[in-house]
Scaffold this active site. Structure first.
Site, PDB file in Angstrom:
ATOM      1  N   ASP A  32      68.389  26.578  15.314  1.00 35.46           N
ATOM      2  CA  ASP A  32      67.021  26.666  14.970  1.00 35.46           C
ATOM      3  C   ASP A  32      66.913  26.339  13.509  1.00 35.46           C
ATOM      4  OD1 ASP A  32      64.047  27.074  15.155  1.00 35.46           O
ATOM      5  OD2 ASP A  32      64.466  27.855  17.128  1.00 35.46           O
ATOM      6  N   GLY A  75      53.521  23.889  20.561  1.00 32.80           N
ATOM      7  CA  GLY A  75      52.613  24.876  20.660  1.00 32.80           C
ATOM      8  C   GLY A  75      51.706  24.657  21.906  1.00 32.80           C
ATOM      9  N   SER A 115      58.490  18.935  30.467  1.00 34.01           N
ATOM     10  CA  SER A 115      57.296  19.725  30.590  1.00 34.01           C
ATOM     11  C   SER A 115      56.336  19.118  31.594  1.00 34.01           C
ATOM     12  CB  SER A 115      56.478  19.766  29.443  1.00 34.01           C
ATOM     13  OG  SER A 115      55.090  20.060  29.589  1.00 34.01           O
ATOM     14  N   TYR A 146      52.312  14.834  23.370  1.00 34.48           N
ATOM     15  CA  TYR A 146      53.169  15.584  23.727  1.00 34.48           C
ATOM     16  C   TYR A 146      53.801  15.210  25.151  1.00 34.48           C
ATOM     17  CZ  TYR A 146      55.350  19.945  24.968  1.00 34.48           C
ATOM     18  OH  TYR A 146      56.323  20.917  25.596  1.00 34.48           O
ATOM     19  N   ASN A 175      54.024  26.171  31.982  1.00 38.74           N
ATOM     20  CA  ASN A 175      53.177  27.157  31.243  1.00 38.74           C
ATOM     21  C   ASN A 175      54.260  28.580  31.432  1.00 38.74           C
ATOM     22  OD1 ASN A 175      50.712  26.171  30.484  1.00 38.74           O
ATOM     23  ND2 ASN A 175      50.471  25.598  32.679  1.00 38.74           N
ATOM     24  N   LYS A 189      49.842  29.821  23.488  1.00 36.81           N
ATOM     25  CA  LYS A 189      49.381  29.370  24.800  1.00 36.81           C
ATOM     26  C   LYS A 189      48.487  30.342  25.410  1.00 36.81           C
ATOM     27  CE  LYS A 189      52.717  26.329  25.771  1.00 36.81           C
ATOM     28  NZ  LYS A 189      53.074  25.702  27.125  1.00 36.81           N
ATOM     29  N   ARG A 282      46.150  21.997  36.876  1.00 36.38           N
ATOM     30  CA  ARG A 282      47.685  21.710  37.060  1.00 36.38           C
ATOM     31  C   ARG A 282      48.405  22.680  37.676  1.00 36.38           C
ATOM     32  NH1 ARG A 282      49.579  20.300  31.252  1.00 36.38           N
ATOM     33  NH2 ARG A 282      49.043  18.343  31.811  1.00 36.38           N
TER      34      ARG A 282
HETATM   35  P1  NAD Z   1      58.961  27.610  20.740  1.00 36.84           P
HETATM   36  O1  NAD Z   1      58.321  26.801  19.896  1.00 36.84           O
HETATM   37  O2  NAD Z   1      59.003  28.975  20.847  1.00 36.84           O
HETATM   38  O3  NAD Z   1      60.649  27.119  20.567  1.00 36.84           O
HETATM   39  C1  NAD Z   1      61.103  26.059  20.096  1.00 36.84           C
HETATM   40  C2  NAD Z   1      61.896  26.103  18.866  1.00 36.84           C
HETATM   41  O4  NAD Z   1      62.284  24.807  18.438  1.00 36.84           O
HETATM   42  C3  NAD Z   1      61.204  26.932  17.649  1.00 36.84           C
HETATM   43  O5  NAD Z   1      61.908  28.026  17.478  1.00 36.84           O
HETATM   44  C4  NAD Z   1      61.302  25.928  16.643  1.00 36.84           C
HETATM   45  O6  NAD Z   1      61.687  26.424  15.347  1.00 36.84           O
HETATM   46  C5  NAD Z   1      62.513  24.951  17.157  1.00 36.84           C
HETATM   47  N1  NAD Z   1      62.645  23.821  16.546  1.00 36.84           N
HETATM   48  C6  NAD Z   1      61.454  22.914  15.907  1.00 36.84           C
HETATM   49  N2  NAD Z   1      61.954  21.995  15.360  1.00 36.84           N
HETATM   50  C7  NAD Z   1      63.239  22.179  15.145  1.00 36.84           C
HETATM   51  C8  NAD Z   1      64.124  21.118  14.587  1.00 36.84           C
HETATM   52  N3  NAD Z   1      63.839  20.264  13.801  1.00 36.84           N
HETATM   53  N4  NAD Z   1      65.567  21.741  14.480  1.00 36.84           N
HETATM   54  C9  NAD Z   1      65.691  23.070  15.089  1.00 36.84           C
HETATM   55  N5  NAD Z   1      64.740  23.813  15.773  1.00 36.84           N
HETATM   56  C10 NAD Z   1      63.705  23.412  15.602  1.00 36.84           C
HETATM   57  O7  NAD Z   1      58.741  27.150  22.240  1.00 36.84           O
HETATM   58  P2  NAD Z   1      59.093  27.578  23.724  1.00 36.84           P
HETATM   59  O8  NAD Z   1      58.033  27.806  24.544  1.00 36.84           O
HETATM   60  O9  NAD Z   1      60.412  28.485  23.678  1.00 36.84           O
HETATM   61  O10 NAD Z   1      59.685  25.913  24.233  1.00 36.84           O
HETATM   62  C11 NAD Z   1      61.065  25.711  24.562  1.00 36.84           C
HETATM   63  C12 NAD Z   1      61.166  24.099  24.921  1.00 36.84           C
HETATM   64  O11 NAD Z   1      60.571  24.356  26.351  1.00 36.84           O
HETATM   65  C13 NAD Z   1      60.369  23.311  24.251  1.00 36.84           C
HETATM   66  O12 NAD Z   1      61.150  22.006  24.371  1.00 36.84           O
HETATM   67  C14 NAD Z   1      59.080  23.042  24.834  1.00 36.84           C
HETATM   68  O13 NAD Z   1      58.705  21.840  24.798  1.00 36.84           O
HETATM   69  C15 NAD Z   1      59.401  23.169  26.253  1.00 36.84           C
HETATM   70  N6  NAD Z   1      58.374  23.629  27.142  1.00 36.84           N
HETATM   71  C16 NAD Z   1      57.924  24.844  26.941  1.00 36.84           C
HETATM   72  C17 NAD Z   1      56.795  25.191  27.778  1.00 36.84           C
HETATM   73  C18 NAD Z   1      56.122  26.485  27.641  1.00 36.84           C
HETATM   74  O14 NAD Z   1      55.203  27.080  28.347  1.00 36.84           O
HETATM   75  N7  NAD Z   1      56.721  27.534  26.688  1.00 36.84           N
HETATM   76  C19 NAD Z   1      56.255  24.276  28.811  1.00 36.84           C
HETATM   77  C20 NAD Z   1      56.838  23.203  28.774  1.00 36.84           C
HETATM   78  C21 NAD Z   1      57.805  22.740  27.977  1.00 36.84           C
END
Ligand code: NAD
Length: 319
Positions: A32, A75, A115, A146, A175, A189, A282
């Site tokens: 990360d 986010g 997503s 996004y 979500n 969220k 949704r």
């Molecule tokens: P999160 O923001 O907590 O985790 C994402 C992580 O990616 C963060 O810790 C961030 O620092 C890291 N990151 C960002 N840019 C980076 C880079 N350049 N190099 C290395 N690391 C990097 O989000 P999450 O909720 O844990 O989501 C995880 C995945 O699931 C994401 O791909 C998100 O799009 C997808 N997603 C999440 C949800 C949800 O409801 N949480 C819904 C749909 C999709």
């Protein structure tokens, strides 16, 4: 799955996934741009790398057989509406460089976190819209950049499967919520934001601001179900993107009712119609996951929110 890299391991779902993979006996490298904010990582090795950079990706994907690709600039709706260029730029670079590094390092299994935002607006216009089926993604009309980026990354993964025969699984998260998720600062969220606002009410009665008129509806999936689903999908022979979410849709007002009940507080609402709310309704259609995996998320919203509220309340009231 013996040696695994989890990207986005400093984030919400990634940190839960690392812990679960350790329980399953895997050797895990977390990657990360930051360490987990709210817990110590369980990873065997944690590397701070920027996956927008090709060389960092090559380092992250070395000597592993499996990669869970969760890193993203993301986010809640506040953030996705604020930073569309950064989201497109960062995430397309992360997807491209991660995949190429997996190909060069001959990674055997790849999981990509997509997503529900890939689904078209025209299927989500009312708060009783039917659940979204996986094959209804085209003609494409995602709500915001996004969603377009996630759809483009899905297609990119499809090309690596087609051209290079990579074994790739794609899940469309709906979500995901739970403890250890961002609850403040603009990237949170709706479940986390509502828990925070209600936790901050002093005494047993108070008022919170609500984005929109509270009638917009979503389905919410507890993080333990999400992690379970990721592992089941990874171990399956699925050959197409699949929903990973709950199929119980509730309005924001209903979500507030449930959290108020858990908190034991009487909550009045001040609706802010100037804020973005996204599509009106949704929901996940879980027919495919039931059919192909014989499983679907099942942790109730009440049980998941209880754990989430307890954790967020402890965070906001600790000082
Ligand atoms: P999160 O923001 O907590 O985790 C994402 C992580 O990616 C963060 O810790 C961030 O620092 C890291 N990151 C960002 N840019 C980076 C880079 N350049 N190099 C290395 N690391 C990097 O989000 P999450 O909720 O844990 O989501 C995880 C995945 O699931 C994401 O791909 C998100 O799009 C997808 N997603 C999440 C949800 C949800 O409801 N949480 C819904 C749909 C999709």
């Amino acid at each position: 799955m013996k040696r695994v890299t989890v990207t986005g391991a400093g984030g919400f779902i990634g940190s839960h996934l690392v812990s679960r993979l350790k329980q399953e006996g895997c050797w895990v490298r977390g990657v990360d741009i930051k360490y987990p904010e709210f817990s110590k990582t369980d990873a065997d090795e944690f590397e701070i790398l920027d996956l927008r950079k090709r060389d960092d990706c090559l380092q992250a994907m070395r000597n592993v057989d499996t990669v869970f690709s969760l890193a993203a600039n993301m986010g809640g709706i506040g953030w996705t509406h604020t930073a569309p260029a950064a989201i497109m730029h960062d995430n397309l670079l992360i997807s491209t460089n991660t995949l190429e590094a997996c190909r060069i390092n001959e990674v055997e299994n790849i999981f990509y976190a997509s997503s529900a935002c890939v689904y078209p607006n025209y299927l989500q216009e009312t708060n009783d819209s039917p659940g979204l089926k996986e094959d209804k993604v085209f003609p494409a009309d995602p709500d915001m950049e996004y969603g377009w980026e996630k759809l483009t990354s899905e297609i990119l993964h499809g090309t690596y499967k087609k051209s290079y025969g990579l074994n790739i699984k794609i899940a469309r998260f709906h979500n995901i919520y739970g403890p250890l998720g961002t609850y403040d600062g603009g990237r949170e969220k709706s479940p986390a934001a509502i828990c925070r606002k209600i936790a901050k009410i002093q005494g047993v009665e108070g008022i919170i601001d609500v984005w929109g008129d509270g009638t917009q509806a979503r389905s919410y999936c507890y993080v333990d179900d999400c992690v379970e689903g990721c592992l089941r999908i990874m171990r399956s022979n699925l050959d197409r993107p699949i929903n990973l979410g709950s199929d119980r849709m509730v309005t924001i007002n209903e979500l507030i009712d449930i959290v108020s009940e858990i908190a034991g507080k009487r909550v009045h609402r001040k609706y802010d119609l100037s804020k973005p709310v996204g599509p009106k309704g949704r929901n996940s259609d879980n027919t495919l996951i039931q059919e192909l995996l014989g499983w679907a998320p099942s942790i109730s919203l009440e049980a998941g929110l209880l754990e989430t509220y307890k954790w967020i309340s402890a965070q906001v009231n600790q000082f």
